[in-house]
Design a protein around this motif. Structure first.
Motif, PDB file in Angstrom:
ATOM      1  N   THR A  76       0.653  -0.949   0.268  1.00 18.31           N
ATOM      2  CA  THR A  76      -0.003  -0.036  -0.119  1.00 18.31           C
ATOM      3  C   THR A  76       0.855   1.196   0.121  1.00 18.31           C
ATOM      4  N   LEU A  77       1.930   1.218   0.774  1.00 15.77           N
ATOM      5  CA  LEU A  77       2.854   2.392   0.891  1.00 15.77           C
ATOM      6  C   LEU A  77       3.605   2.530  -0.583  1.00 15.77           C
ATOM      7  N   ARG A  78       3.873   1.491  -1.072  1.00 20.94           N
ATOM      8  CA  ARG A  78       4.411   1.577  -2.513  1.00 20.94           C
ATOM      9  C   ARG A  78       3.406   2.330  -3.644  1.00 20.94           C
ATOM     10  N   MET A  79       2.206   2.091  -3.448  1.00 16.80           N
ATOM     11  CA  MET A  79       1.256   2.783  -4.456  1.00 16.80           C
ATOM     12  C   MET A  79       1.310   4.034  -4.013  1.00 16.80           C
ATOM     13  N   GLN A  80       1.461   4.527  -2.711  1.00 16.68           N
ATOM     14  CA  GLN A  80       1.228   6.099  -2.520  1.00 16.68           C
ATOM     15  C   GLN A  80       2.780   6.826  -3.064  1.00 16.68           C
ATOM     16  N   ILE A  81       3.655   6.055  -2.985  1.00 12.53           N
ATOM     17  CA  ILE A  81       5.099   6.550  -3.236  1.00 12.53           C
ATOM     18  C   ILE A  81       5.174   6.501  -4.900  1.00 12.53           C
ATOM     19  N   LEU A  82       4.835   5.631  -5.505  1.00  9.90           N
ATOM     20  CA  LEU A  82       4.703   5.482  -6.974  1.00  9.90           C
ATOM     21  C   LEU A  82       3.564   6.459  -7.633  1.00  9.90           C
ATOM     22  N   ARG A  83       2.832   6.664  -6.956  1.00 11.75           N
ATOM     23  CA  ARG A  83       1.624   7.657  -7.466  1.00 11.75           C
ATOM     24  C   ARG A  83       2.140   9.179  -7.512  1.00 11.75           C
ATOM     25  N   THR A  84       2.727   9.227  -6.356  1.00 11.73           N
ATOM     26  CA  THR A  84       3.651  10.840  -6.067  1.00 11.73           C
ATOM     27  C   THR A  84       4.569  10.953  -7.542  1.00 11.73           C
ATOM     28  N   MET A  85       5.413   9.902  -7.581  1.00 10.31           N
ATOM     29  CA  MET A  85       6.593   9.660  -8.330  1.00 10.31           C
ATOM     30  C   MET A  85       6.000   9.978  -9.830  1.00 10.31           C
ATOM     31  N   GLY A  86       4.833   9.526 -10.171  1.00 10.86           N
ATOM     32  CA  GLY A  86       4.526   9.456 -11.425  1.00 10.86           C
ATOM     33  C   GLY A  86       4.161  10.921 -11.805  1.00 10.86           C
ATOM     34  N   ASN A  87       4.181  11.902 -10.759  1.00  8.16           N
ATOM     35  CA  ASN A  87       3.868  13.320 -11.130  1.00  8.16           C
ATOM     36  C   ASN A  87       5.263  14.009 -11.310  1.00  8.16           C
ATOM     37  N   LEU A  88       6.535  13.467 -11.208  1.00  5.67           N
ATOM     38  CA  LEU A  88       7.676  14.102 -11.255  1.00  5.67           C
ATOM     39  C   LEU A  88       8.164  14.116 -12.676  1.00  5.67           C
ATOM     40  N   PRO A  89       9.166  15.107 -13.071  1.00  2.00           N
ATOM     41  CA  PRO A  89       9.547  14.909 -14.405  1.00  2.00           C
ATOM     42  C   PRO A  89      10.676  13.594 -14.238  1.00  2.00           C
ATOM     43  N   GLU A  90      10.880  13.196 -15.474  1.00  2.00           N
ATOM     44  CA  GLU A  90      11.898  12.152 -15.512  1.00  2.00           C
ATOM     45  C   GLU A  90      13.279  12.343 -14.982  1.00  2.00           C
ATOM     46  N   ASP A  91      13.618  13.465 -15.085  1.00  2.28           N
ATOM     47  CA  ASP A  91      15.158  13.926 -14.593  1.00  2.28           C
ATOM     48  C   ASP A  91      15.022  14.204 -13.184  1.00  2.28           C
ATOM     49  N   ASP A  92      13.730  14.193 -12.634  1.00  5.08           N
ATOM     50  CA  ASP A  92      13.862  14.608 -11.005  1.00  5.08           C
ATOM     51  C   ASP A  92      14.704  13.700 -10.155  1.00  5.08           C
ATOM     52  N   PRO A  93      15.644  14.204  -9.250  1.00  6.17           N
ATOM     53  CA  PRO A  93      16.480  13.554  -8.416  1.00  6.17           C
ATOM     54  C   PRO A  93      15.870  12.499  -7.508  1.00  6.17           C
ATOM     55  N   ALA A  94      14.690  12.578  -7.293  1.00  5.01           N
ATOM     56  CA  ALA A  94      13.791  11.661  -6.462  1.00  5.01           C
ATOM     57  C   ALA A  94      13.577  10.579  -7.145  1.00  5.01           C
ATOM     58  N   ARG A  95      13.811  10.278  -8.405  1.00  9.05           N
ATOM     59  CA  ARG A  95      13.680   9.043  -9.132  1.00  9.05           C
ATOM     60  C   ARG A  95      14.911   8.296  -9.198  1.00  9.05           C
ATOM     61  N   LYS A  96      15.831   8.570  -8.531  1.00 13.56           N
ATOM     62  CA  LYS A  96      17.242   8.054  -8.557  1.00 13.56           C
ATOM     63  C   LYS A  96      17.316   7.345  -7.109  1.00 13.56           C
ATOM     64  N   VAL A  97      17.755   5.849  -7.142  1.00 13.41           N
ATOM     65  CA  VAL A  97      18.014   5.047  -6.033  1.00 13.41           C
ATOM     66  C   VAL A  97      19.488   5.540  -5.556  1.00 13.41           C
ATOM     67  N   THR A  98      19.715   5.803  -4.432  1.00 15.46           N
ATOM     68  CA  THR A  98      21.111   6.159  -3.877  1.00 15.46           C
ATOM     69  C   THR A  98      21.618   5.215  -2.781  1.00 15.46           C
ATOM     70  N   ILE A  99      20.533   4.141  -2.418  1.00 13.78           N
ATOM     71  CA  ILE A  99      20.844   3.361  -1.176  1.00 13.78           C
ATOM     72  C   ILE A  99      21.086   1.922  -1.658  1.00 13.78           C
ATOM     73  N   GLY A 100      21.394   1.170  -0.563  1.00 13.63           N
ATOM     74  CA  GLY A 100      21.637  -0.338  -0.921  1.00 13.63           C
ATOM     75  C   GLY A 100      20.736  -1.057  -0.029  1.00 13.63           C
ATOM     76  N   LEU A 101      21.030  -2.482  -0.112  1.00 15.54           N
ATOM     77  CA  LEU A 101      20.216  -3.422   0.594  1.00 15.54           C
ATOM     78  C   LEU A 101      20.479  -3.420   2.175  1.00 15.54           C
ATOM     79  N   VAL A 102      21.783  -3.143   2.463  1.00 17.18           N
ATOM     80  CA  VAL A 102      22.570  -3.100   3.750  1.00 17.18           C
ATOM     81  C   VAL A 102      22.458  -1.807   4.051  1.00 17.18           C
ATOM     82  N   PRO A 103      21.609  -1.025   5.100  1.00 18.53           N
ATOM     83  CA  PRO A 103      21.714   0.432   5.244  1.00 18.53           C
ATOM     84  C   PRO A 103      22.780   0.984   5.909  1.00 18.53           C
TER      85      PRO A 103
END
Length: 230
Positions: A141-168
């Motif tokens: 359910t949280l994924r859907m909220q996140i991805l709904r918000t992301m869908g409104n962002l420009p393709e080059d928005d920094p929020a679309r980039k993953v900067t983390i890994g599996l081990v925090p």
């Protein structure tokens, strides 16, 4: 360094809008849970990470943590040989999943639709099948909220980039209160008088099914206050 305590403080810090500190606690909770082999708390730590990243506006990182949590619920190891995010980013490091992908997953995944979790056999300390399914759906359910918000962002928005890994990232436990805070608490200032015409403050939050609205109304006469819903 009890992981359950760290998860709890992370949740409290979110409520105080201290998102970076909440993230640090969630990250540390993951490491504490891993050291103690507490699989349910590993799941919850990833979920709390997701919420912190979401509130920080780092949407790809948030959704990535949801994926980590959902994979753990379904029996994947805490430290997989290959980080699952690698299959979900493009050559620029941008997050590929969409709201439609998450919705289709929720509708068709055997674990969710057929409650196949009831047949899973996990290590000592695993949550019940019902709880497993609940945790999976919570992250979904949280994924859907996140991805709904992301869908409104420009393709080059920094929020679309993953900067983390599996081990925090792991930091030392933060002492949130300072000596100045403690002195102030010991000698509180007189309570200010709130004008009777102070306008109310609104705060809202919503998930896929419910909208929560809080109205903070100070200085009003409780006997005369009237509230109408239209």
């Amino acid at each position: 360094p009890n992981p359950a305590w760290l998860v709890g403080r992370s949740k409290a810090l979110i409520g105080l809008n201290r998102f970076n500190e909440a993230l640090d606690d969630a990250n540390l909770a993951w490491h504490a849970a891993y050291e103690r082999n507490k699989r349910p708390l590993l799941v919850e730590a990833h979920y709390r990470r997701a919420i912190a990243y979401y509130r920080l506006g780092q949407l790809a990182n948030a959704d990535c943590c949801c994926v980590y949590a959902m994979r753990l619920v379904k029996g994947s190891p805490a430290k997989e040989k290959e980080d699952p995010k690698l299959a979900l980013v493009d050559d620029q490091g941008r997050w590929k999943p969409t709201l439609e992908d998450a919705m289709n997953e929720a509708k068709t995944d055997d674990f969710n639709v057929g409650d196949k979790a009831s047949g899973m056999s996990l290590a000592t300390g695993a949550v019940t099948a019902r709880s497993q399914t609940s945790e999976w759906r919570l992250a979904s359910t949280l994924r859907m909220q996140i991805l709904r918000t992301m869908g409104n962002l420009p393709e080059d928005d920094p929020a679309r980039k993953v900067t983390i890994g599996l081990v925090p990232e792991q930091k030392k436990l933060a002492a949130l209160a300072t000596e100045a805070d403690e002195l102030a608490a010991a000698q509180p200032a007189p309570k200010p008088v709130v004008p009777s015409d102070t306008p109310p403050r609104l705060q809202d939050f919503q998930n896929a099914k419910t909208i929560y609205v809080s109205i903070f109304s100070k200085g009003n006469n409780k006997e005369k206050l009237q509230v109408e819903f239209t």
